[in-house]
Structure formats: structure tokens, C-alpha cells
Scaffold this active site. Structure first.
Site, PDB file in Angstrom:
ATOM      1  N   ARG A  37       0.829  -1.215   0.000  1.00  0.00           N
ATOM      2  CA  ARG A  37       0.000   0.000   0.000  1.00  0.00           C
ATOM      3  C   ARG A  37       0.863   1.264   0.000  1.00  0.00           C
ATOM      4  O   ARG A  37       0.540   2.255   0.655  1.00  0.00           O
ATOM      5  CB  ARG A  37      -0.933   0.042   1.213  1.00  0.00           C
ATOM      6  CG  ARG A  37      -2.098  -0.918   1.137  1.00  0.00           C
ATOM      7  CD  ARG A  37      -3.223  -0.345   0.272  1.00  0.00           C
ATOM      8  NE  ARG A  37      -4.233  -1.373   0.047  1.00  0.00           N
ATOM      9  CZ  ARG A  37      -5.360  -1.496   0.764  1.00  0.00           C
ATOM     10  NH1 ARG A  37      -5.627  -0.629   1.709  1.00  0.00           N
ATOM     11  NH2 ARG A  37      -6.191  -2.457   0.498  1.00  0.00           N
ATOM     12  N   ARG A  41      -4.010   6.412   0.545  1.00  0.00           N
ATOM     13  CA  ARG A  41      -4.583   7.618   1.169  1.00  0.00           C
ATOM     14  C   ARG A  41      -3.651   8.405   2.070  1.00  0.00           C
ATOM     15  O   ARG A  41      -3.939   9.555   2.394  1.00  0.00           O
ATOM     16  CB  ARG A  41      -5.840   7.224   1.950  1.00  0.00           C
ATOM     17  CG  ARG A  41      -7.029   6.988   1.053  1.00  0.00           C
ATOM     18  CD  ARG A  41      -8.133   6.294   1.802  1.00  0.00           C
ATOM     19  NE  ARG A  41      -7.675   4.979   2.218  1.00  0.00           N
ATOM     20  CZ  ARG A  41      -8.448   4.042   2.760  1.00  0.00           C
ATOM     21  NH1 ARG A  41      -9.707   4.292   2.995  1.00  0.00           N
ATOM     22  NH2 ARG A  41      -7.953   2.877   3.085  1.00  0.00           N
ATOM     23  N   ARG A  50      -7.374  10.607  -6.740  1.00  0.00           N
ATOM     24  CA  ARG A  50      -8.580   9.806  -6.553  1.00  0.00           C
ATOM     25  C   ARG A  50      -9.832  10.673  -6.691  1.00  0.00           C
ATOM     26  O   ARG A  50     -10.828  10.250  -7.290  1.00  0.00           O
ATOM     27  CB  ARG A  50      -8.541   9.152  -5.185  1.00  0.00           C
ATOM     28  CG  ARG A  50      -9.728   8.267  -4.924  1.00  0.00           C
ATOM     29  CD  ARG A  50      -9.468   7.470  -3.671  1.00  0.00           C
ATOM     30  NE  ARG A  50     -10.626   6.689  -3.287  1.00  0.00           N
ATOM     31  CZ  ARG A  50     -11.517   7.060  -2.381  1.00  0.00           C
ATOM     32  NH1 ARG A  50     -11.382   8.213  -1.763  1.00  0.00           N
ATOM     33  NH2 ARG A  50     -12.524   6.298  -2.086  1.00  0.00           N
ATOM     34  N   ASP A  87      -6.700  -3.520  -7.579  1.00  0.00           N
ATOM     35  CA  ASP A  87      -7.220  -4.153  -6.371  1.00  0.00           C
ATOM     36  C   ASP A  87      -7.446  -5.633  -6.642  1.00  0.00           C
ATOM     37  O   ASP A  87      -7.615  -6.042  -7.798  1.00  0.00           O
ATOM     38  CB  ASP A  87      -8.535  -3.492  -5.938  1.00  0.00           C
ATOM     39  CG  ASP A  87      -8.841  -3.810  -4.483  1.00  0.00           C
ATOM     40  OD1 ASP A  87      -8.130  -3.319  -3.595  1.00  0.00           O
ATOM     41  OD2 ASP A  87      -9.770  -4.587  -4.232  1.00  0.00           O
ATOM     42  N   TYR A 163     -14.336 -12.607   0.088  1.00  0.00           N
ATOM     43  CA  TYR A 163     -15.106 -11.391  -0.240  1.00  0.00           C
ATOM     44  C   TYR A 163     -16.314 -11.732  -1.107  1.00  0.00           C
ATOM     45  O   TYR A 163     -17.398 -11.165  -0.945  1.00  0.00           O
ATOM     46  CB  TYR A 163     -14.213 -10.356  -0.951  1.00  0.00           C
ATOM     47  CG  TYR A 163     -13.234  -9.704  -0.006  1.00  0.00           C
ATOM     48  CD1 TYR A 163     -13.618  -8.661   0.828  1.00  0.00           C
ATOM     49  CD2 TYR A 163     -11.916 -10.146   0.091  1.00  0.00           C
ATOM     50  CE1 TYR A 163     -12.734  -8.068   1.719  1.00  0.00           C
ATOM     51  CE2 TYR A 163     -11.021  -9.569   0.973  1.00  0.00           C
ATOM     52  CZ  TYR A 163     -11.433  -8.531   1.791  1.00  0.00           C
ATOM     53  OH  TYR A 163     -10.557  -7.966   2.664  1.00  0.00           O
TER      54      TYR A 163
HETATM   55  O1  CP3 Z   1       0.150   0.353  -3.324  1.00  0.00           O
HETATM   56  C1  CP3 Z   1      -0.337  -0.803  -3.358  1.00  0.00           C
HETATM   57  O2  CP3 Z   1      -0.157  -1.655  -2.488  1.00  0.00           O
HETATM   58  C2  CP3 Z   1      -1.068  -1.220  -4.636  1.00  0.00           C
HETATM   59  C3  CP3 Z   1      -2.459  -1.236  -4.634  1.00  0.00           C
HETATM   60  C4  CP3 Z   1      -3.314  -2.220  -3.837  1.00  0.00           C
HETATM   61  C5  CP3 Z   1      -4.584  -1.839  -3.343  1.00  0.00           C
HETATM   62  N1  CP3 Z   1      -5.206  -2.939  -2.846  1.00  0.00           N
HETATM   63  C6  CP3 Z   1      -5.137  -0.477  -3.415  1.00  0.00           C
HETATM   64  C7  CP3 Z   1      -6.281  -0.110  -2.555  1.00  0.00           C
HETATM   65  C8  CP3 Z   1      -3.147  -3.577  -3.552  1.00  0.00           C
HETATM   66  C9  CP3 Z   1      -1.948  -4.459  -3.797  1.00  0.00           C
HETATM   67  C10 CP3 Z   1      -4.353  -4.022  -2.927  1.00  0.00           C
HETATM   68  C11 CP3 Z   1      -4.609  -5.420  -2.518  1.00  0.00           C
HETATM   69  C12 CP3 Z   1      -5.803  -5.723  -1.709  1.00  0.00           C
HETATM   70  N2  CP3 Z   1      -7.062  -5.234  -1.845  1.00  0.00           N
HETATM   71  C13 CP3 Z   1      -5.834  -6.694  -0.674  1.00  0.00           C
HETATM   72  C14 CP3 Z   1      -4.670  -7.562  -0.269  1.00  0.00           C
HETATM   73  C15 CP3 Z   1      -3.660  -6.823   0.553  1.00  0.00           C
HETATM   74  C16 CP3 Z   1      -4.139  -6.371   1.880  1.00  0.00           C
HETATM   75  O3  CP3 Z   1      -4.192  -5.140   2.083  1.00  0.00           O
HETATM   76  O4  CP3 Z   1      -4.443  -7.219   2.722  1.00  0.00           O
HETATM   77  C17 CP3 Z   1      -7.140  -6.727  -0.157  1.00  0.00           C
HETATM   78  C18 CP3 Z   1      -7.636  -7.608   0.976  1.00  0.00           C
HETATM   79  C19 CP3 Z   1      -7.924  -5.811  -0.921  1.00  0.00           C
HETATM   80  C20 CP3 Z   1      -9.390  -5.545  -0.783  1.00  0.00           C
HETATM   81  C21 CP3 Z   1      -9.673  -4.156  -0.396  1.00  0.00           C
HETATM   82  N3  CP3 Z   1      -9.450  -3.059  -1.214  1.00  0.00           N
HETATM   83  C22 CP3 Z   1     -10.209  -3.688   0.827  1.00  0.00           C
HETATM   84  C23 CP3 Z   1     -10.593  -4.564   2.013  1.00  0.00           C
HETATM   85  C24 CP3 Z   1     -10.305  -2.299   0.721  1.00  0.00           C
HETATM   86  C25 CP3 Z   1     -10.924  -1.368   1.721  1.00  0.00           C
HETATM   87  C26 CP3 Z   1     -10.006  -1.078   2.846  1.00  0.00           C
HETATM   88  C27 CP3 Z   1      -9.344   0.252   2.670  1.00  0.00           C
HETATM   89  O5  CP3 Z   1      -8.125   0.327   2.920  1.00  0.00           O
HETATM   90  O6  CP3 Z   1     -10.042   1.183   2.288  1.00  0.00           O
HETATM   91  C28 CP3 Z   1      -9.782  -1.918  -0.548  1.00  0.00           C
HETATM   92  C29 CP3 Z   1      -9.659  -0.558  -1.097  1.00  0.00           C
HETATM   93  C30 CP3 Z   1      -8.283  -0.128  -1.534  1.00  0.00           C
HETATM   94  N4  CP3 Z   1      -7.403  -0.862  -2.292  1.00  0.00           N
HETATM   95  C31 CP3 Z   1      -7.699   1.143  -1.293  1.00  0.00           C
HETATM   96  C32 CP3 Z   1      -6.452   1.166  -1.947  1.00  0.00           C
HETATM   97  C33 CP3 Z   1      -5.468   2.293  -2.059  1.00  0.00           C
HETATM   98  C34 CP3 Z   1      -8.380   2.294  -0.564  1.00  0.00           C
HETATM   99  C35 CP3 Z   1      -9.327   2.905  -1.513  1.00  0.00           C
HETATM  100  C36 CP3 Z   1      -9.501   4.372  -1.320  1.00  0.00           C
HETATM  101  O7  CP3 Z   1     -10.365   4.736  -0.518  1.00  0.00           O
HETATM  102  O8  CP3 Z   1      -8.810   5.172  -2.001  1.00  0.00           O
END
Ligand code: CP3
Length: 355
Positions: A37, A41, A50, A87, A163
Site C-alpha cells: 500500500r 490515502r 482519486r 485491487d 469477499y
Molecule cells: O500500493 C499498493 O499496495 C497497490 C495497490 C493495492 C490496493 N489494494 C489499493 C487499494 C493492492 C496491492 C491491494 C490489494 C488488496 N485489496 C488486498 C490484499 C492486501 C491487503 O491489504 O491485505 C485486499 C484484501 C484488498 C481488498 C480491499 N481493497 C479492501 C478490504 C479495501 C478497503 C479497505 C481500505 O483500505 O479502504 C480496498 C480498497 C483499496 N485498495 C484502497 C487502496 C489504495 C483504498 C481505496 C480508497 O479509498 O482510495
């Protein structure tokens, strides 16, 4: 040197990036680093992009803006690897399952809980639907500095299935586990659909320029030993084998988060080049039981980067000292949280770079 050896060296892929060296099993004086990540944010420029995209999924499917947010942390901190901005839930989206990200609530999906629900999923349009992701990878290969390695990724079948079945994040995965226990063949059908879809998706990512693949099994820690072997190790092993059948040298990193002692079996059995250690894995145990089969990546607590200062530095140094004598990539144990101060990321990056 014989002619054959000379020819092999000339034809070898340019493997001089330090990420690729670590994944080939080399120990390095200064280990490579990147952060899960790393785009997100906690960066004001991410929040601005975004907002420009509208919502999170539109950002994932907008190659120009997805390239931009992938590059943002690289410009600031010069990590050794950039991870594709996307994602893990784009796979259920590509299968036609309704998906929305609600502000502050995380992803929401129309749950899939029966064979009849599986019949309604579309598996024929994965690559077509995910074209914007491949465009993002191509754009990144053009724009990234040559020493920075491009990582593509997908969720592991078990985590994506949680999910799809729960319809949202979960504490106990009661629906997914109940399905797996009471109708193993039905749940196995979902897992196998995900193995196929994920293979197709990752092969297309490699074709579009991903140099390394990471497979995220974020909820592996919810599984008992028998279930872990069945729903985590076996599907990941199958995906790795499928990728290698076409790209024998593609490096793969596995992240069976929360697997505990299961990390040793995962490392020995799946065929991955590296495993990403979550924060709870003891360092000396990982050095003696995991780093013996493959490279390791990890595992600073992301909340220590929120705290910063001496506690962060002390633990980062302990990780570097304990794991740095073998093939190692510095990373977090899980992703950055939104309240992470960017200046702490700067300090951590400097510390690793000067190690
Ligand atoms: O920089 C990076 O790591 C690359 C991008 C990336 C994202 N998600 C962006 C994201 C990667 C590699 C992921 C993987 C991901 N997504 C996982 C596995 C890794 C982990 O974190 O355990 C999982 C379980 C998801 C599913 C997911 N996506 C959830 C549960 C959420 C909501 C939680 C949150 O943090 O808001 C997301 C959204 C998400 N994916 C965001 C980002 C930057 C936040 C979205 C936003 O509000 O901008």
C-alpha cells in the site's frame, strides 16, 4: 568458459535489478525495499488524483491516473519496486459480480453462496474486461526508471472467495467456511474458477510488462491446518505452476498472511521465490525455517511507521540485521494505514537505503 555457458549468459534476461537478485536467492549488502500500500490515502497527491477519478474503481480502470498514483510514492521515496495500482477484487468485478467501494466501509459485493450463484458468474471475459489494467502496466514500463522493478499482483483464491461469499470484509468468515465444510465440492468449484481466472489474469499481466508477481492471501490465517493445505497452499501452488508453464523464470512472491508455522510449508511447497512475512512472524524463526527454502520479505508493523522515531528505527534495524544475511526484501508486515505521516516513510526509506 565453454561456448554454451557464454551463450547462456548472453541470452539471460537482464537480471541486474536488486529486487530480481533477491528473488533469485542472492543476499545483498543493501537489501531492496518497497512497501505494501505504498500508493494510497496517506499521500495527499493520491487523495487529489482519486478525487479527480471520482471513485476508487474508476481510478483502478483509468490507465493514465493509475500510472500516476503508482509513480507517486516512487518519486518521493525511490523504492526498488513499484506495485501496479489496482485491487484484488477486480476479478469478481470481471466475472460480473456487483461490486462497490463505500467510503469508510470497504468493498460491498452481491454475495455468491450456491452453485446456482456460480452458474451466473461469467468466466469468458476476464482479459477483455481487465484491458485497462494491462494498459496501466504498459504505461508503467515506459515511465518507470530502469532500475525499478514492476510488480503485478492478484488475490489468492481463498481471500478473493471470502469477499465473494461474505459480500464484504468479515471477522470470522462464517459463510465461506460453512460452505467449504458442508459442501466441499461446491466450494472447490468456486476456488477452481478463481485459479483459472487468476492464471489468465496474471499471464496477461506478465505479457503487459509485470516483472514479478505477488499473490495476496490476506485471510490465510483464518484456516486450520487441513483447510490451509486445501484452500491456500494447493491453489497457490497450481497458479505458480500454471504461470511457470508459460514463463519458467517469472519470480513469484506469496503472502499467506497470518499462517504462523504454516509459512514453512507454504514456502517449501508452493514453488514461490519469496514469501512476504506478516508482522507476527518471529524473525529468527523465519530465518531458520523459511529463508532456508526461499527469499523472505517483510515485516515491519505498519503502525510503527505511524509512531515513527526510535521505536520504528529500532525494529527496522532488528529486521535488517536478522534477515539481511540471506535473500531479503525489506517491506511492511501489512499495508500502510491512511494516518501514516509521509515524513516517517521518508525516514524509514533513508534508514534502509543507508543500511
Ligand atoms: O500500493 C499498493 O499496495 C497497490 C495497490 C493495492 C490496493 N489494494 C489499493 C487499494 C493492492 C496491492 C491491494 C490489494 C488488496 N485489496 C488486498 C490484499 C492486501 C491487503 O491489504 O491485505 C485486499 C484484501 C484488498 C481488498 C480491499 N481493497 C479492501 C478490504 C479495501 C478497503 C479497505 C481500505 O483500505 O479502504 C480496498 C480498497 C483499496 N485498495 C484502497 C487502496 C489504495 C483504498 C481505496 C480508497 O479509498 O482510495
Amino acid at each position: 568458459m565453454g561456448n554454451r555457458e557464454a551463450a547462456e549468459i548472453m541470452n539471460a534476461p537482464t537480471n541486474d535489478k536488486n529486487m530480481l537478485k533477491a528473488l533469485a536467492g542472492e543476499k545483498q549488502a543493501r537489501p531492496p525495499f518497497w512497501f505494501m500500500r505504498q500508493a494510497g490515502r496517506y499521500l495527499p497527491e493520491y487523495r487529489a488524483t482519486r478525487a479527480e477519478a471520482g471513485d476508487f474503481l474508476s481510478l483502478c480502470y483509468n490507465p493514465e491516473l493509475a500510472v500516476e498514483v503508482t509513480l507517486q510514492p516512487i518519486r518521493r521515496y525511490h523504492m526498488d519496486a513499484a506495485i501496479l495500482f489496482s485491487d484484488i477484487l477486480v476479478i469478481p468485478d470481471a466475472m460480473g459480480q456487483t461490486l462497490a467501494y463505500k467510503e469508510g466501509e470497504g468493498p460491498q459485493l452481491e454475495p455468491v453462496r450456491s452453485s446456482a450463484d456460480l452458474d451466473r458468474l461469467e468466466t469468458g471475459r476476464i482479459t477483455e474486461h481487465l484491458q485497462p489494467v494491462f494498459e496501466t502496466l504498459k504505461g508503467l514500463r515506459r515511465e518507470l526508471p530502469p532500475e525499478v522493478t514492476l510488480i503485478g499482483f492478484a488475490g489468492a483464491p481463498w481471500t478473493v472467495a471470502t469477499y465473494m461469499v461474505e459480500g464484504q470484509g468479515s471477522r470470522d468468515f462464517a459463510n465461506a467456511k460453512s460452505w467449504a465444510f458442508s459442501d466441499e465440492a461446491g466450494f472447490a468449484r468456486l476456488i477452481n474458477m478463481l485459479v483459472e481466472a487468476t492464471t489468465e489474469y496474471l499471464l496477461a499481466q506478465i505479457e503487459a510488462g509485470a516483472e514479478v508477481i505477488q499473490i495476496f492471501d490476506t485471510w490465510a490465517g483464518a484456516l486450520s491446518e487441513t483447510e490451509f493445505n486445501k484452500w491456500c497452499i494447493a491453489p497457490v501452488k497450481q497458479i505458480v505452476a500454471n504461470l511457470r508453464a508459460k514463463y519458467p523464470d517469472i519470480p513469484v512472491i506469496g503472502f499467506p498472511r497470518g499462517a504462523g508455522a504454516g509459512y514453512a510449508n507454504f514456502a517449501a511447497q508452493t514453488g514461490v521465490n519469496a514469501v512476504s512475512l506478516d508482522t507476527s512472524v518471529p524473525l529468527e524463526w523465519a530465518r531458520d525455517n523459511v529463508q532456508t527454502s526461499c527469499a523472505v520479505q517483510g515485516n515491519l508493523d505498519p503502525l510503527l511507521v505511524v509512531a515513527g522515531g526510535e521505536p520504528m528505527r529500532r525494529e527496522a534495524n532488528r529486521i535488517l540485521e536478522t534477515l539481511g544475511n540471506g535473500p531479503f526484501i525489506f517491506n511492511l508486515g501489512h499495508g500502510f494505514v491512511p494516518q501514516t505521516p509521509p515524513e516517517h516513510v521518508e525516514e524509514l526509506s533513508e534508514l534502509i537505503r543507508n543500511y
